[in-house]
Design an enzyme around this catalytic site. Structure first.
Site, PDB file in Angstrom:
ATOM      1  CB  CYS A  13       1.108 -58.837  31.267  1.00 17.30           C
ATOM      2  SG  CYS A  13       1.973 -60.082  30.280  1.00 17.30           S
ATOM      3  CB  CYS A  97       8.490 -60.590  29.311  1.00 13.63           C
ATOM      4  SG  CYS A  97       8.059 -59.603  30.775  1.00 13.63           S
ATOM      5  CD  GLU A 132       8.681 -67.219  33.105  1.00 14.41           C
ATOM      6  OE1 GLU A 132       9.272 -66.973  34.181  1.00 14.41           O
ATOM      7  OE2 GLU A 132       7.497 -66.880  32.891  1.00 14.41           O
ATOM      8  CB  CYS A 199       5.657 -60.623  36.733  1.00 15.95           C
ATOM      9  SG  CYS A 199       5.065 -59.095  35.980  1.00 15.95           S
TER      10      CYS A 199
END
Length: 285
Positions: A13, A97, A132, A199
């Site tokens: 990604c 990100c 995360e 996402c």
């Protein structure tokens, strides 16, 4: 020999692409860089970068370092990591990100804006201990409640207001199931707000992968064994094609899988490098 096709939509990604680019740029300049945790949940890619000078460290090791450069990977980090870096004169190369960073800011704003003593419960649908998720929980001074499935909802006080967010790589269907379950349990007068923070670059791969897997007799799903996204996407392929096999690299291919197969599809997770899928294709040929 079977016809072999690599899924064009699989692979890194954009968050992972950015993290690896930043690492390589620094390694080109200095030949050495520390990274807090595996830069990506793929041991073959980690090993490739280790050969170029990338040193993976733990949070405990970070606290002992001084006057060095450290890359923060796409998963993001809690505020405590930045505090350590400031104290130890560590230069941070931040590859968090943008989607994760925006989610961190939303959760922190929700936590900070609530009146003292009247904060809503902040609930995160995600994997406990995932990098995360740790970064998201850190925005709430450790107060956020993490739920992995409906079995964890007993952690929530349904007589208090609730704000629900999601780890960016979780299943959309899973999130909706959690939302429905919480909605059915909240007490009268309780405010329940839910936010779809998944996402879409990741979520939109699901339908494409299902179609790709169904179009081939045998599917080789290439993913690191640590990848949560890999386990999830592999499962989605398996639902439509029982001859889907999860492998980390070409060495894990069982030749018996390919016997009498007319077509073999090769796909992977958001943490799977293109070069590794190409190596699998070469081994199959």
């Amino acid at each position: 020999m079977p016809k072999i096709e690599i899924d064009q939509g699989s692979g890194f990604c954009f968050g992972v692409v950015t993290a690896i680019r930043k690492a390589e740029e620094e390694l080109d300049k200095s030949g050495r860089l520390y990274c807090l945790g595996d830069i990506v949940h793929n041991s073959d890619e980690v090993e490739r970068l280790r050969g170029r000078g990338l040193v993976t460290i733990t949070h405990e090791q970070l606290a002992e370092l001084h006057d060095v450069k450290v890359l923060l990977r796409a998963h993001g980090e809690p505020p405590s990591t930045y505090d350590i870096a400031r104290r130890n004169n560590i230069e941070i190369i931040d590859a968090t990100c943008p989607v994760v960073l925006a989610l961190q800011r939303r959760i922190k704003a929700a936590y900070d804006s609530a009146k003292a003593g009247k904060r809503p419960q902040i609930v995160i649908y995600g994997k406990t201990g995932h990098a995360e998720v740790n970064g998201l929980v850190g925005q709430t001074a450790g107060e956020a409640i993490v739920v992995e499935s409906p079995d964890d909802l007993g952690k929530i006080d349904f007589t208090r207001d609730i704000k629900l967010y999601s780890q960016t790589t979780k299943s959309v269907d899973g999130l909706h199931a959690i939302i429905d379950d919480i909605s059915g349990r909240v007490a009268p007068g309780v405010t329940f707000d839910s936010y779809d923070t998944i996402c879409r670059q990741v979520a939109n791969r699901v339908d494409n992968l299902r179609e790709f897997a169904a179009a081939h007799e045998v599917v080789l799903f290439v993913s690191g064994h640590k990848s949560s996204n890999g386990k999830y996407l592999h499962g989605e392929c398996l639902k439509v094609n029982p001859r889907t096999h999860l492998i980390a690299n070409p060495d894990e291919i069982n030749p018996a899988w390919l016997e009498e197969a007319a077509t073999v599809g090769i796909c992977g997770a958001t943490s799977t490098p293109r070069w590794l899928m190409e190596a699998v294709a070469k081994k199959c040929g």
